[in-house]
Design an enzyme around this catalytic site. Structure first.
Site, short mmCIF file in Angstrom:
data_model
loop_
_atom_site.label_atom_id
_atom_site.label_comp_id
_atom_site.label_asym_id
_atom_site.label_seq_id
_atom_site.Cartn_x
_atom_site.Cartn_y
_atom_site.Cartn_z
N GLY A 16 0.81 -1.23 0.00
CA GLY A 16 0.00 0.00 0.00
C GLY A 16 0.84 1.27 0.00
O GLY A 16 2.07 1.23 -0.08
N ASP A 35 0.00 -9.32 0.94
CA ASP A 35 -0.94 -8.27 0.51
C ASP A 35 -1.87 -8.87 -0.54
O ASP A 35 -1.41 -9.60 -1.42
CB ASP A 35 -0.12 -7.10 -0.10
N THR A 39 -6.74 -2.97 -2.51
CA THR A 39 -6.89 -1.51 -2.60
C THR A 39 -5.67 -0.85 -3.25
O THR A 39 -5.55 0.37 -3.22
CB THR A 39 -7.10 -0.89 -1.19
N TYR A 143 -14.73 -0.14 10.66
CA TYR A 143 -13.30 0.19 10.72
C TYR A 143 -12.89 0.53 12.15
O TYR A 143 -11.96 -0.06 12.70
CB TYR A 143 -13.00 1.36 9.78
N TYR A 157 -1.77 -9.88 23.84
CA TYR A 157 -0.55 -10.66 23.55
C TYR A 157 0.63 -10.11 24.35
O TYR A 157 1.49 -10.87 24.80
CB TYR A 157 -0.24 -10.66 22.05
N THR A 173 -2.33 10.98 6.81
CA THR A 173 -0.99 11.05 6.22
C THR A 173 -1.14 11.11 4.70
O THR A 173 -2.05 10.50 4.15
CB THR A 173 -0.17 9.83 6.66
N ARG A 186 -8.33 9.75 -0.93
CA ARG A 186 -8.41 10.50 0.32
C ARG A 186 -8.47 11.98 -0.03
O ARG A 186 -8.21 12.37 -1.17
CB ARG A 186 -7.20 10.20 1.20
N1 UDP Z 1 -13.55 14.99 2.22
C1 UDP Z 1 -14.15 15.91 1.37
N2 UDP Z 1 -14.16 15.64 0.04
C2 UDP Z 1 -13.61 14.50 -0.50
C3 UDP Z 1 -12.99 13.58 0.38
C4 UDP Z 1 -12.99 13.86 1.74
O1 UDP Z 1 -14.67 16.95 1.82
O2 UDP Z 1 -13.66 14.33 -1.73
C5 UDP Z 1 -13.51 15.29 3.66
C6 UDP Z 1 -14.15 14.20 4.52
O3 UDP Z 1 -15.54 14.42 4.66
C7 UDP Z 1 -13.38 14.35 5.82
C8 UDP Z 1 -12.00 14.83 5.38
O4 UDP Z 1 -12.16 15.37 4.07
O5 UDP Z 1 -13.98 15.33 6.63
C9 UDP Z 1 -10.94 13.73 5.33
O6 UDP Z 1 -11.43 12.66 4.56
P1 UDP Z 1 -10.54 11.41 4.17
O7 UDP Z 1 -11.40 10.51 3.31
O8 UDP Z 1 -9.27 11.82 3.60
O9 UDP Z 1 -10.21 10.64 5.54
P2 UDP Z 1 -10.77 10.62 7.04
O10 UDP Z 1 -9.99 11.64 7.78
O11 UDP Z 1 -12.25 10.94 7.07
O12 UDP Z 1 -10.50 9.24 7.48
#
Ligand code: UDP
Length: 311
Positions: A16, A35, A39, A143, A157, A173, A186
């Site tokens: 990943g 892996d 994804t 999750y 453990y 990150t 993301r």
């Molecule tokens: N987010 C957004 N538009 C996108 C993707 C994410 O506004 O196209 C927002 C999402 O609602 C969250 C933040 O950005 O508040 C971070 O989202 P991400 O999916 O990166 O990861 P998370 O921190 O939620 O695990």
């Protein structure tokens, strides 16, 4: 710090985004990656890495290792909400399988947990001592709760078998190689891609929710310290940034840095989206003598450059 050269290391989920970057820094080690590529779109692993294409929830081996890093998971909210059962199995049976291999090898075990264990945190920046505010049956629970289970199993453990278990809670990150496409994208990789293509940047909700973003090189630095320092058995350490920014500010920053003509489009909020998130990194500062070195602007510039050249 101990030298890792010559160590036999098993990394689940090593193909990943984070794993592929970390492995580049583990020169001189004998690395096996397990892996299922569920994804991962592009294989960035060096040729000398042994790859076993298998789901971690189905994997066992009698081979022995010095270090086991358990990273296999589906971390993107849109993706794990589409695959809740698979998400829970890799974060439960998968963790059990990896811990058993570690126990039989008497290996150092590092678990990459997540800030999601805190849920919609009421304390920002969030310290490790905060127990979390998680909806146990909500759409993110597949999750959050399975990651919390994994942490509890790691600690069991440690307590029952004396296994050298180290847990890092990774906050958001980013960097080169982060997927931008479909449900795997993301926020930073999506926004950069949209800005470079001249598409609207898609904000969920009003954009007032916050995150704090860590550049991948800083995560690698912290991780190498966690793997090599002594006296970290049973420790849980936040690895992330403490510099909070709203998603709306982030979108505007990316539009400016890419000199894009894109506009912003507001979409419905994601269910149970944490309102604020930032890491309290006092413990990492103290135990690892670590802190992030890359500013958000600098990290975004490097990531934008990579996207321009590669996507
Ligand atoms: N987010 C957004 N538009 C996108 C993707 C994410 O506004 O196209 C927002 C999402 O609602 C969250 C933040 O950005 O508040 C971070 O989202 P991400 O999916 O990166 O990861 P998370 O921190 O939620 O695990």
């Amino acid at each position: 710090m101990e030298n890792l050269s010559g160590k036999r290391i098993l990394i689940s989920g090593g193909a990943g985004f984070l794993g592929s970057h970390l492995i580049e820094k583990l020169k001189g080690c004998e690395i096996t990656v397990i892996d299922d590529f569920s994804t991962t779109a592009v294989n960035y692993l060096p040729r000398n890495v042994k790859i076993i294409k298998e789901g971690v929830e189905r994997f066992t081996t009698n081979e022995k290792f010095d270090i086991i890093i358990h990273m296999a998971a589906r971390p993107s909210p849109d993706d794990y909400m589409e695959h809740p059962v698979e998400t829970m199995l890799s974060n439960s049976i998968g963790t059990y399988n990896m811990l058993e291999i570690a126990r039989k090898s008497d290996a150092l075990f590092m678990y990459t947990s997540t800030s999601e264990v805190y849920g919609d945190s009421e304390i920002i920046p969030t310290p490790e001592t905060y127990w979390g505010k998680v909806n146990p049956i909500g759409p993110r629970s597949c999750y959050d709760e399975s990651k919390r289970f994994s942490e509890a199993l790691c600690m069991s453990y440690y307590r029952e078998y004396g296994l050298d278990v180290r847990i890092q809670r990774i906050f958001n990150t980013y960097g080169p190689r982060l997927r931008h496409d479909s449900s795997y994208g993301r926020v930073i990789s999506r926004f950069i891609y949209q800005a470079l293509k001249g598409e609207d940047l898609t904000i969920h909700g009003d954009g007032m929710q916050t995150r704090a973003f860590l550049y991948v090189d800083d995560w690698i630095d912290a991780t190498l310290r966690m793997l090599t320092l002594k006296n970290l058995a049973g420790e849980v350490i936040n690895i992330g940034s403490d510099k909070e920014i709203t998603i709306l500010e982030l979108a505007n920053k990316i539009i400016n840095l890419t000199r894009s003509t894109s506009k912003i489009k507001f979409l419905p909020s994601r269910p149970d989206d944490p309102k604020r998130r930032a890491a309290d990194i006092s413990k990492a500062r103290k135990l690892l003598n670590w802190e992030p070195k890359t500013s958000l602007d600098e990290g975004l510039e490097k990531t934008i450059k990579w996207f321009k050249e590669n996507i």
